[in-house]
Write a protein that holds these residues in place. Structure first.
Motif, mmCIF file in Angstrom:
data_model
loop_
_atom_site.group_PDB
_atom_site.id
_atom_site.type_symbol
_atom_site.label_atom_id
_atom_site.label_comp_id
_atom_site.label_asym_id
_atom_site.label_seq_id
_atom_site.Cartn_x
_atom_site.Cartn_y
_atom_site.Cartn_z
ATOM 1 N N TYR A 226 -1.952 -4.359 1.356
ATOM 2 C CA TYR A 226 -3.267 -3.853 2.005
ATOM 3 C C TYR A 226 -3.114 -2.305 2.398
ATOM 4 O O TYR A 226 -1.865 -2.014 2.825
ATOM 5 C CB TYR A 226 -3.499 -4.729 3.023
ATOM 6 C CG TYR A 226 -4.356 -6.053 2.722
ATOM 7 C CD1 TYR A 226 -5.626 -6.294 2.684
ATOM 8 C CD2 TYR A 226 -3.386 -7.151 2.332
ATOM 9 C CE1 TYR A 226 -6.231 -7.411 2.364
ATOM 10 C CE2 TYR A 226 -3.950 -8.406 1.554
ATOM 11 C CZ TYR A 226 -5.068 -8.679 1.664
ATOM 12 O OH TYR A 226 -5.782 -9.753 1.404
ATOM 13 N N ALA A 227 -4.159 -1.777 2.424
ATOM 14 C CA ALA A 227 -4.465 -0.509 3.031
ATOM 15 C C ALA A 227 -5.195 -0.413 4.536
ATOM 16 O O ALA A 227 -6.032 -1.381 4.636
ATOM 17 C CB ALA A 227 -4.821 0.498 2.383
ATOM 18 N N SER A 228 -4.774 0.395 5.558
ATOM 19 C CA SER A 228 -5.599 0.246 6.668
ATOM 20 C C SER A 228 -6.147 1.639 6.774
ATOM 21 O O SER A 228 -5.811 2.555 6.318
ATOM 22 C CB SER A 228 -4.561 0.263 7.938
ATOM 23 O OG SER A 228 -3.656 -1.004 7.754
ATOM 24 N N MET A 229 -7.222 1.958 7.487
ATOM 25 C CA MET A 229 -8.062 2.944 7.637
ATOM 26 C C MET A 229 -8.854 2.864 9.118
ATOM 27 O O MET A 229 -8.882 1.964 9.710
ATOM 28 C CB MET A 229 -9.145 3.199 6.548
ATOM 29 C CG MET A 229 -10.014 2.081 6.579
ATOM 30 S SD MET A 229 -11.309 2.364 4.988
ATOM 31 C CE MET A 229 -12.218 3.604 5.861
ATOM 32 N N ALA A 230 -9.353 4.080 9.479
ATOM 33 C CA ALA A 230 -10.139 4.382 10.715
ATOM 34 C C ALA A 230 -11.416 4.869 10.387
ATOM 35 O O ALA A 230 -11.327 5.917 9.561
ATOM 36 C CB ALA A 230 -9.214 4.817 11.638
ATOM 37 N N LEU A 231 -12.214 4.556 10.960
ATOM 38 C CA LEU A 231 -13.769 5.206 10.903
ATOM 39 C C LEU A 231 -14.132 5.903 12.161
ATOM 40 O O LEU A 231 -13.791 5.041 13.285
ATOM 41 C CB LEU A 231 -14.848 4.287 10.701
ATOM 42 C CG LEU A 231 -14.742 3.563 9.132
ATOM 43 C CD1 LEU A 231 -15.940 2.426 9.056
ATOM 44 C CD2 LEU A 231 -14.700 4.449 8.091
ATOM 45 N N VAL A 232 -14.376 7.052 12.152
ATOM 46 C CA VAL A 232 -14.618 7.782 13.415
ATOM 47 C C VAL A 232 -16.229 8.201 13.274
ATOM 48 O O VAL A 232 -16.593 8.959 12.430
ATOM 49 C CB VAL A 232 -13.877 9.074 13.525
ATOM 50 C CG1 VAL A 232 -14.153 9.779 14.754
ATOM 51 C CG2 VAL A 232 -12.415 8.733 13.407
ATOM 52 N N VAL A 290 -10.188 8.098 7.788
ATOM 53 C CA VAL A 290 -9.030 8.584 7.771
ATOM 54 C C VAL A 290 -7.950 7.436 7.584
ATOM 55 O O VAL A 290 -8.416 6.256 7.862
ATOM 56 C CB VAL A 290 -8.509 8.824 9.334
ATOM 57 C CG1 VAL A 290 -7.188 9.352 9.308
ATOM 58 C CG2 VAL A 290 -9.623 10.116 9.771
ATOM 59 N N GLY A 291 -7.041 7.794 6.874
ATOM 60 C CA GLY A 291 -6.288 6.482 6.417
ATOM 61 C C GLY A 291 -6.183 6.261 4.902
ATOM 62 O O GLY A 291 -7.165 5.911 4.210
ATOM 63 N N ARG A 292 -5.092 6.338 4.265
ATOM 64 C CA ARG A 292 -4.939 5.856 2.724
ATOM 65 C C ARG A 292 -3.710 5.020 2.688
ATOM 66 O O ARG A 292 -2.756 4.889 3.512
ATOM 67 C CB ARG A 292 -4.770 7.102 1.748
ATOM 68 C CG ARG A 292 -5.869 7.921 1.713
ATOM 69 C CD ARG A 292 -5.800 9.140 0.835
ATOM 70 N NE ARG A 292 -6.935 9.886 0.568
ATOM 71 C CZ ARG A 292 -6.933 10.958 1.567
ATOM 72 N NH1 ARG A 292 -5.991 11.558 2.284
ATOM 73 N NH2 ARG A 292 -8.307 11.873 1.266
ATOM 74 N N TYR A 293 -3.548 4.162 1.430
ATOM 75 C CA TYR A 293 -2.292 3.527 1.470
ATOM 76 C C TYR A 293 -1.013 4.530 1.391
ATOM 77 O O TYR A 293 -1.073 5.579 0.648
ATOM 78 C CB TYR A 293 -2.472 2.851 -0.072
ATOM 79 C CG TYR A 293 -1.035 2.027 -0.393
ATOM 80 C CD1 TYR A 293 -0.939 0.698 0.041
ATOM 81 C CD2 TYR A 293 -0.088 2.849 -1.353
ATOM 82 C CE1 TYR A 293 0.394 0.097 -0.346
ATOM 83 C CE2 TYR A 293 0.841 2.033 -1.722
ATOM 84 C CZ TYR A 293 0.957 0.898 -0.928
ATOM 85 O OH TYR A 293 2.358 0.095 -1.564
ATOM 86 N N GLY A 294 -0.261 3.953 2.299
ATOM 87 C CA GLY A 294 0.879 4.529 2.559
ATOM 88 C C GLY A 294 0.897 5.756 3.588
ATOM 89 O O GLY A 294 1.899 6.361 3.837
ATOM 90 N N GLU A 295 -0.409 5.960 4.236
ATOM 91 C CA GLU A 295 -0.453 7.284 4.609
ATOM 92 C C GLU A 295 -1.220 6.617 6.263
ATOM 93 O O GLU A 295 -2.446 6.872 6.444
ATOM 94 C CB GLU A 295 -1.366 8.346 4.366
ATOM 95 C CG GLU A 295 -0.625 9.095 2.931
ATOM 96 C CD GLU A 295 -1.636 10.005 2.341
ATOM 97 O OE1 GLU A 295 -2.539 10.318 3.115
ATOM 98 O OE2 GLU A 295 -1.347 10.536 1.488
ATOM 99 N N GLU A 296 -0.484 5.645 6.732
ATOM 100 C CA GLU A 296 -0.878 5.113 8.090
ATOM 101 C C GLU A 296 -0.699 5.364 9.512
ATOM 102 O O GLU A 296 -0.915 4.807 10.488
ATOM 103 C CB GLU A 296 -0.757 3.663 7.820
ATOM 104 C CG GLU A 296 -1.421 3.197 6.522
ATOM 105 C CD GLU A 296 -1.287 1.511 6.598
ATOM 106 O OE1 GLU A 296 -0.649 0.931 7.359
ATOM 107 O OE2 GLU A 296 -1.832 0.957 5.376
ATOM 108 N N ASP A 297 0.292 6.539 9.585
ATOM 109 C CA ASP A 297 0.657 7.080 10.723
ATOM 110 C C ASP A 297 -0.663 7.716 11.308
ATOM 111 O O ASP A 297 -0.623 7.725 12.912
ATOM 112 C CB ASP A 297 1.412 8.458 10.530
ATOM 113 C CG ASP A 297 2.818 7.883 9.925
ATOM 114 O OD1 ASP A 297 3.125 6.857 9.988
ATOM 115 O OD2 ASP A 297 3.739 8.711 9.234
ATOM 116 N N HIS A 298 -1.593 8.243 10.821
ATOM 117 C CA HIS A 298 -2.644 8.693 11.629
ATOM 118 C C HIS A 298 -3.574 7.701 12.341
ATOM 119 O O HIS A 298 -4.126 7.981 13.485
ATOM 120 C CB HIS A 298 -3.916 9.168 10.642
ATOM 121 C CG HIS A 298 -3.371 10.253 9.624
ATOM 122 N ND1 HIS A 298 -2.773 11.613 10.417
ATOM 123 C CD2 HIS A 298 -3.376 10.804 8.451
ATOM 124 C CE1 HIS A 298 -2.524 12.351 9.367
ATOM 125 N NE2 HIS A 298 -2.676 11.775 8.353
#
Length: 422
Positions: A226-232, A290-298
């Protein structure tokens, strides 16, 4: 569920790409970013990238086999620039994934079918477009709901209750046990018996719940990533953005990862959805993702930091210098299942194993598509198969003949009859 009168098409579908330090019109005539007419990509691709596309007819056929990654196949046929500047941001908007991992067969099945026999990819795209034109489809490609998609779950809940169903919120399911007459559902407050169960949970929850009754299906489900993301979401006073041409008439923009920005997209909600504009005529509402698979530090940044980086990127993209009057950050942790190469065979194996369990099926975004229509179709398939298991018939089961459970952690829906169960 009673919301048909509130369906609304977008007020504008004029999207852009923020690439090469400018907002550029989204090219038309493509299938998930794969072009049918290279001329439409001028300004998005470099002259070298356009020249690479022109070489496709001289290339030997590229085998796709049982499956292939979208990015790898398109890059082989048309060059990496097409993938990096167009395919990647479009696929990223749907899956928050990596085009070089995402399955062509699972994510763009109509294109996969067209390229089975080889030949130029450009021709395959044109054939898809010609068939679509021949159907003369009228009306919008997609719609939203007045008041937002967030109104849909409540309406579904109301419909379930009106059909005699019961919804148990904050009721985690701890285990499933097969019995001689059906199933026992163990929750933190007790047990429930059922003839049939639709397991509509994320893959990791389904894996845990099936571990005892179907170890093979459970193991396969652990492989679904799964990928995680955030909406602002931000609201600005219209008076503070007057004269900002970049916000006028656009529905928003996508951002290719290759450009190195933090945000991957922005939606100008007050432009895209008339109900948003009508609800707050003195405000301009937009959101970034903000956020893509493998780029979840944000996603681990504080809310204020995510707002700040969004404002920074928005200023560079559009010239927006105003401060928002309100903001909200929404995180979707593990929100989007990934469909890598071979996803369809994994799903087939899961379903084959689950089908060995009488009157239990899985459904949801982890299987056949992440959009609402795909999830509805997945649920209908599950309900129909359970009805067939219980009655030996392919038609719907009359109300009162069976009890069914729909488990959607952390909500449990109970009902009498297949209509309530669905």
């Amino acid at each position: 569920v009673g919301l048909s009168g509130r369906l609304q098409p977008p007020a504008t579908a004029t999207a852009s790409l923020w690439t090469r330090d400018a907002l550029r019109p989204m090219p038309k005539g493509h299938v998930m970013g794969v072009p049918g007419d290279p001329a439409a990509l001028e300004g998005v691709l470099s002259p070298e990238g356009l020249a690479r596309i022109a070489q496709e007819r001289d290339l030997t056929p590229t085998p796709v086999g049982d499956d292939v990654a979208v990015g790898a196949y398109v890059a082989d046929r048309l060059g990496r620039e097409v993938v990096d500047r167009l395919v990647e941001p479009l696929l990223g908007g749907v899956y928050a994934g990596d085009a070089y991992r995402i399955s062509l067969r699972a994510a763009v099945p109509q294109l996969f079918e067209e390229v089975q026999e080889g030949g130029p990819l450009l021709d395959a795209v044109r054939r898809i477009q010609e068939r679509a034109a021949a159907r003369q489809q009228t009306g919008p490609v997609f719609q939203g709901l007045q008041g937002g998609i967030g109104t849909l779950p409540g309406a579904v809940g109301d419909a379930v209750r009106a059909g005699g169903g019961e919804i148990l919120t904050e009721t985690p399911v701890l285990g499933l046990t097969r019995t001689a007459t059906g199933w026992t559902v163990r929750t933190d407050t007790g047990t429930i018996t059922a003839d049939g169960i639709v397991l509509a949970t994320p893959a990791w929850s389904a894996s845990a719940l099936l571990a005892a009754e179907s170890p093979a299906a459970s193991t396969e489900l652990t492989g679904v990533e799964y990928a995680s993301m955030a909406l602002v979401t931000m609201a600005f006073r219209r008076a503070d953005i007057e004269g900002l041409e970049a916000l006028r008439g656009r529905s928003g923009f996508l951002v290719p990862p290759v450009d190195g920005r933090t945000i991957k997209a922005s939606t100008f909600s007050s432009n895209k959805w008339q109900w948003v504009a009508d609800a707050a005529p003195d405000l301009f509402v937009l959101r970034t993702s903000v956020g893509r698979y493998g780029e979840e530090d944000h996603l681990h940044r504080e809310d204020g930091e995510l707002v700040a980086v969004s404002l920074r990127d928005l200023r560079e993209a559009t010239g927006l210098a105003a401060r928002p009057v309100d903001t909200e950050v929404t995180r979707w942790i593990g929100g989007l299942p990934q469909y890598p190469v071979g996803h369809h065979t994994r799903v087939a194996r899961i379903r084959d194993e689950v089908a060995k369990l009488p009157a239990l099926r899985v459904c949801g975004a982890a299987y056949d598509g992440v959009g609402i229509p795909a999830c509805i179709a997945s649920a209908q398939r599950a309900a129909d198969e359970i009805a067939r298991d219980l009655t030996g018939k392919t038609t719907s089961v009359p109300a009162g003949e069976i009890t069914s459970e729909i488990i959607a952690t952390p909500t449990l829906v109970r009902g009498t009859g297949s209509e309530a169960g669905q």
